[in-house]
Design a protein around this motif. Structure first.
Motif, PDB file in Angstrom:
ATOM      1  N   TYR A 299       0.787  -1.060  -0.084  1.00  0.00           N
ATOM      2  CA  TYR A 299      -0.005   0.166  -0.069  1.00  0.00           C
ATOM      3  C   TYR A 299       0.872   1.208   0.059  1.00  0.00           C
ATOM      4  CZ  TYR A 299      -3.791  -3.005   1.274  1.00  0.00           C
ATOM      5  OH  TYR A 299      -4.659  -4.243   1.248  1.00  0.00           O
TER       6      TYR A 299
ATOM      7  N   GLY B 102     -12.138   1.276  10.421  1.00  0.00           N
ATOM      8  CA  GLY B 102     -12.024   0.415   9.419  1.00  0.00           C
ATOM      9  C   GLY B 102     -10.719   0.553   8.376  1.00  0.00           C
ATOM     10  N   LYS B 103      -9.938   1.536   8.556  1.00  0.00           N
ATOM     11  CA  LYS B 103      -8.781   1.777   7.739  1.00  0.00           C
ATOM     12  C   LYS B 103      -7.402   1.925   8.494  1.00  0.00           C
ATOM     13  CE  LYS B 103     -11.195   2.700   4.056  1.00  0.00           C
ATOM     14  NZ  LYS B 103     -11.330   1.883   2.750  1.00  0.00           N
TER      15      LYS B 103
ATOM     16  N   GLU C 169      -3.950   4.036   2.429  1.00  0.00           N
ATOM     17  CA  GLU C 169      -4.913   3.304   3.379  1.00  0.00           C
ATOM     18  C   GLU C 169      -5.029   1.788   2.784  1.00  0.00           C
ATOM     19  OE1 GLU C 169      -8.124   5.758   3.923  1.00  0.00           O
ATOM     20  OE2 GLU C 169      -7.238   6.785   5.381  1.00  0.00           O
ATOM     21  N   GLY C 170      -5.176   1.014   3.878  1.00  0.00           N
ATOM     22  CA  GLY C 170      -5.986  -0.372   3.522  1.00  0.00           C
ATOM     23  C   GLY C 170      -6.793  -0.782   4.536  1.00  0.00           C
ATOM     24  N   GLN C 171      -7.736  -1.918   4.080  1.00  0.00           N
ATOM     25  CA  GLN C 171      -8.609  -2.468   4.980  1.00  0.00           C
ATOM     26  C   GLN C 171      -8.048  -3.028   6.427  1.00  0.00           C
ATOM     27  OE1 GLN C 171     -11.866  -1.981   4.393  1.00  0.00           O
ATOM     28  NE2 GLN C 171     -11.380  -0.967   2.607  1.00  0.00           N
ATOM     29  N   PHE C 172      -8.788  -2.642   7.440  1.00  0.00           N
ATOM     30  CA  PHE C 172      -8.394  -3.100   8.657  1.00  0.00           C
ATOM     31  C   PHE C 172      -8.139  -4.501   8.854  1.00  0.00           C
ATOM     32  CE2 PHE C 172      -9.111  -4.894  12.875  1.00  0.00           C
ATOM     33  CZ  PHE C 172      -8.304  -4.122  13.639  1.00  0.00           C
ATOM     34  N   GLY C 173      -9.388  -5.358   8.076  1.00  0.00           N
ATOM     35  CA  GLY C 173      -9.267  -6.776   8.086  1.00  0.00           C
ATOM     36  C   GLY C 173      -8.187  -7.488   7.568  1.00  0.00           C
ATOM     37  N   VAL C 174      -7.560  -6.799   6.277  1.00  0.00           N
ATOM     38  CA  VAL C 174      -6.331  -7.382   5.777  1.00  0.00           C
ATOM     39  C   VAL C 174      -5.073  -6.992   6.777  1.00  0.00           C
ATOM     40  CG1 VAL C 174      -4.996  -7.067   3.802  1.00  0.00           C
ATOM     41  CG2 VAL C 174      -7.518  -6.905   3.538  1.00  0.00           C
TER      42      VAL C 174
END
Length: 977
Positions: free
Chosen positions: A834, A869-870, A838-843
């Motif tokens: 990234y 969530g980020k 930003e990226g997804q929290f789940g990832v």
């Protein structure tokens, strides 16, 4: 030579085979480009000369033993690793001092280097004292001699001589041979010679003290240089008596002042003309104006300097064209002259009719291209004075008829020689009639000055010998020959400006020489410089440049010969360092004819064998120029076969105790996006290996200062790479691909640590250079074997070997291969995916668990922002300024690295050193992470991000030094200096 156990030659690894303070060398080489006073480049132009700093450092490192060597080879340290590190640092410091321009002739620095070379040589001699040829090869009282078989501009043999080696140079090109003679052969012959020439009257009338009175002695080449000045002045005065009337002054009349009030301060004065500005002309293609010569002018601007702007105003009256000069900002349409587009495309200023290149070429070929005077540039009290053309001056120039002109034809190389299609087919066509008269006059005066020197030598009691310098003379006749060489060089310097290919630059208000690039381009407007002014091109100015370039070498002899590198025998048992031509970069012989025609006219009586041909020899020249070989493929084959022979000759004849260093010039087209795997590079490596060498080192040398840490694609890489080569053992065996990979895994980490300073305390190589430098130890493994065999039994190619070597570099720098903390491993993977985005929290949560940490933990460490969530990484500029590593309870290496970058960028090296002193145990991991992140950013073409990591490594030596000053030397782990 057989290499049985009893005949084995013990050759300790040389410093250049292990490690170099590369950034210091490259910085000095880049700085050198802006230096002219005292630089040999002012002696005579040569293309693509190696920087003196680089040549000096390479030869020194090639001569001294690495303190960590083992007698039987191998990339391991000696018995006492700590002592080896201290000794190596001393050698590095010698190199750092050696490469500084101000130390070029610093005897204290040079003597330290010479002493280190001698110590290493005596150690090598001791190891080989029982060898059957010890008396011949290993005399501890006499250093081996040096040879450069592609001597070119002479930088490399000059620096070998400066380091105390008897220096030999050879080249096929007579111009290169003469340059080398003037640099390393002639000055030692007349070291300490007092000048004999008459002191110029201008020195006396201006109450100057004679130069001799200002010096305590005439040691070195000082007396030689002074005589060049004196006899050069005599030549100028004699030439003025003969042709001075061709260069009249211009009188400022009342009529001129009425038109130009700015000329009032010069009322009634006669001003010396600096240059007459001409435009080439052709007949208008419009039938109504076909009797009119219309100018092909690339610009009508004379000066762009602030408050001194001036321009030419063309005035059209019916079918007549006049030029006048105006002061002030030029109208926009005059800035491009009569040019309509790039290349040979113009517009008829009278009719507006297009003038295409095809038409101009036809007119030129038919002899109908002429020239028209547009303006006159004169010397004023406070700068240039621009005046309109004077008809009498134009007539005088056009009516001048030369008695002689060079009839040598320009080669049909359309890539670099652009004038033949326009009718300028011989070198004589490149000069105006007046310029030909001038240059011929000076050429004739070179021999007259030579005879005067000989008479003056006799009159001063310096002997009555008649042995010339080409026959080994060192007396009066030879001294006259020597002075003539430098006077002829001044003529060449003037010819580079007194030529219709030179151009006027409005930005600097001066003439730009023909060879401002490595080509002879076509010019449309040009300045005709006055050789009796004080501007570039004037003979006295050229003499001054020659004097500045005469090296201050002592009495160590130098020998220069014309020889083909593929067949020469000069290299026998000599140390070799050379910069061969690369493919089709430069057609040296074709370009050198420009100077050869004038040197031949001046110096053929002195060097009849060297100047026996009408032009520079070209058939054997090792360059891949298609016009000589029918097509590109045959040209390439010629180059590779010939270069292989030349390199094989070096491998067979070079001194067995020393590696050979070969400079490889990178082309822009080969270095896209920082790749070191290119066809040209691989082919050259293949040729070197095929010639019988193993490659032990590849050191990137750069000469560009701006944006050196990382640029946009091609500019990031070095301008050349130095290959360090050893003769491959005759009984070399073959190994499998798997064995090759195992050796890479075993040996590359040590090699990389030596380069980046991991364990040795070496000033680290900048990440931008590491990929090229690390090829060396990898190729050392590959090239020491007869072959590396693939699973199917085929030989592994250089291309495939480079892929595996680059993979080993990546593996070494990968944080997963080290002892990095879990938070850093998470950040590294996240950054790879990234960047700063930003990226997804789940990832992020999944990745963190895989790395043995958590998103919350990494956030608490202060390196990411997580919410909504980020997740994103913090940039170094967002890190807190009051950070204290001692009180921080969770400090990943990622955080420490970016805090170091923040402090370096915001507060400088000293503050970064203070920060490092508070966490010395993190220094090595920080540095390794920076290397890795640079490599990652380069691969992804993130130039700005890469710059930050490269600058941290580039400043590392200064940062560690600053940290030690804080008082934490004993705490530094792996960073001692």
């Amino acid at each position: 030579m057989t290499n049985t156990k009893e005949h084995k030659i013990y050759s300790p690894k040389k410093l250049i085979e292990v490690a170099l303070p590369l950034d210091d060398i490259n910085a000095a080489a880049a700085r050198e480009k802006s230096i002219r006073h005292g630089h040999p480049s002012t002696l005579h132009l040569w293309w693509a000369r190696r920087p003196l700093a680089a040549a000096r450092a390479v030869i020194f490192a090639q001569m001294v033993n690495d303190p960590g060597y083992q007698q039987d080879g191998g990339f391991k340290y000696g018995v006492n690793k700590k002592e080896a590190e201290i000794k190596r640092e001393k050698l590095f410091q010698i190199i750092r001092d050696l490469v500084k321009w101000e130390n070029t002739n610093n005897e204290e620095v040079l003597n330290r280097a010479r002493a280190a070379i001698k110590e290493s040589w005596q150690e090598t001699c001791y190891l080989n004292r029982k060898h059957p040829q010890a008396a011949e090869l290993f005399n501890p009282e006499k250093l081996p001699a040096f040879h450069d078989p592609f001597a070119g501009g002479g930088a490399i043999p000059l620096e070998a001589q400066r380091l105390g080696l008897e220096s030999y140079a050879s080249d096929l090109n007579p111009v290169a041979v003469m340059i080398n003679k003037a640099m390393i052969e002639i000055p030692p012959k007349f070291a300490g010679q007092a000048p004999v020439g008459p002191i110029p009257e201008s020195d006396k009338t201006s109450n100057k003290k004679a130069t001799k009175d200002m010096l305590e002695d005439w040691s070195g080449a000082q007396g030689l240089a002074e005589d060049v000045r004196r006899y050069g002045h005599w030549m100028r005065e004699e030439a003025f008596k003969r042709i001075g009337h061709l260069y009249p002054k211009v009188k400022i009349t009342d009529e001129m002042i009425a038109e130009r009030p700015d000329l009032k301060p010069y009322a009634g004065e006669e001003l010396t003309v600096i240059a007459w500005l001409w435009a080439r002309t052709v007949k208008s293609p419009n039938p109504a104006f076909s009797h009119v010569d219309v100018p092909l002018a690339s610009s009508f601007v004379l000066s762009r300097k602030k408050s001194k702007e001036a321009y030419i105003l063309p005035e059209v009256k019916e079918d007549h064209l006049n030029f006048t000069v105006r002061i002030g900002t030029p109208p926009e349409h005059l800035k491009k002259g009569t040019k309509a587009a790039r290349g040979a495309n113009f517009t008829c200023i009278l009719s507006g009719t297009p003038i295409e290149g095809k038409y101009i070429k036809s007119e030129g070929k038919s002899g109908r291209m002429s020239a028209k005077l547009m303006a006159v540039v004169a010397e004023g009290k406070n700068g240039r004075v621009y005046l309109p053309p004077v008809q009498e001056m134009e007539d005088l120039a056009l009516k001048t008829v030369p008695d002689w002109k060079p009839e040598t034809k320009l080669a049909p190389d359309k890539r670099a020689l652009w004038t033949p299609p326009y009718g300028l087919e011989t070198f004589g066509d490149l000069f105006t009639s007046r310029q030909l008269v001038t240059l011929t006059t000076f050429a004739d005066l070179v021999n007259e000055a030579r005879l005067k020197v000989i008479r003056d030598m006799h009159a001063s009691g310096m002997g009555n010998d008649t042995l010339g310098i080409d026959d080994g003379g060192i007396g009066a006749t030879a001294y006259g020959d020597a002075i003539a060489v430098y006077l002829a060089f001044a003529l060449d310097r003037s010819a580079n400006t007194l030529c219709t290919i030179a151009r006027w630059t409005a930005d600097r208000e001066q003439t730009v020489t023909v060879f401002s690039r490595q080509a002879i381009p076509m010019s449309w407007d040009y300045p005709e410089v006055n050789p009796f002014s004080n501007a570039a091109g004037a003979y006295t100015v050229s003499i001054a440049g020659v004097i500045k370039g005469i090296p201050g070498i002592g009495e160590i002899p130098g020998v220069v010969n014309q020889a083909d590198a593929a067949t020469q025998v000069i290299s026998s048992n000599k140390v070799i360092s050379t910069d061969p031509p690369y493919y089709d970069n430069i057609g040296y012989a074709d370009l050198a004819d420009f100077f050869y025609v004038w040197l031949r006219k001046s110096l053929k009586p002195i060097y009849p064998r060297l100047f026996s041909t009408l032009a520079v020899p070209k058939a054997e020249e090792l360059v891949a120029i298609p016009y000589r070989h029918e097509n590109k493929e045959k040209a390439e084959s010629f180059f590779l076969d010939g270069m292989t022979q030349a390199v094989h000759n070096m491998s067979e004849k070079g001194h067995p105790a020393f590696p050979v260093s070969i400079y490889y010039a990178f082309k822009q087209s080969e270095t896209k996006e920082g790749s070191t795997s290119s066809t040209g590079w691989e082919t050259f490596l293949e040729a070197v290996i095929r010639a019988g060498f193993s490659i032990d080192g590849t050191w990137p040398m750069r000469t560009e200062m701006a944006n050196r840490m990382i640029g946009s694609g091609t500019n990031a890489l070095a301008s050349s790479v130095v290959l360090v080569c050893r003769k491959r053992e005759i009984e070399a065996e073959s190994i499998s691909r798997r064995e090759f990979q195992r050796e890479l895994r075993d040996q590359m980490p040590d090699a990389l640590e030596a380069m980046i300073g991991g364990e040795t305390g070496v000033t680290p190589i900048a990440p931008v250079d590491l990929a090229q430098a690390a090829i060396g130890p990898g190729m050392a493994i590959y090239s020491k074997y007869a072959a590396v065999l693939n699973q199917d039994g085929s030989k592994m190619s250089v291309h495939d070997a480079l892929i595996l070597i680059n993979r080993a570099i990546t593996d070494y720098l990968n944080p997963d291969s080290g002892n990095f903390d879990a938070d850093t491993l998470f950040c590294d993977d996240w950054f790879s995916q990234y960047g700063w985005g930003e990226g997804q929290f789940g990832v992020a949560d999944t990745l963190a668990r895989a790395k043995g940490t958590s998103v919350e933990g990494v956030r608490d460490a202060g390196v990411i922002e997580a919410g909504g969530g980020k997740v994103r990484l913090l940039k170094w500029g967002e890190y807190p300024q009051d950070w204290d590593p001692k009180s921080d309870t969770r400090t990943p290496i990622w955080e420490a690295c970016h805090q170091m970058i923040r402090v370096l960028n915001q507060q400088g090296e000293s503050a970064a050193g203070n920060l490092l002193a508070q966490m010395p145990e993190r220094g090595e991991p920080i540095r390794q992470l920076a290397y890795h992140l640079y490599t990652l950013c380069e691969r992804k073409k993130w130039a700005e991000e890469a710059r930050a990591y490269n600058e941290l490594i580039g400043s590392w030596h200064a940062i560690v030094t600053a940290s030690l000053e804080v008082g934490h030397r004993d705490e530094q782990i792996g960073m001692e200096f």
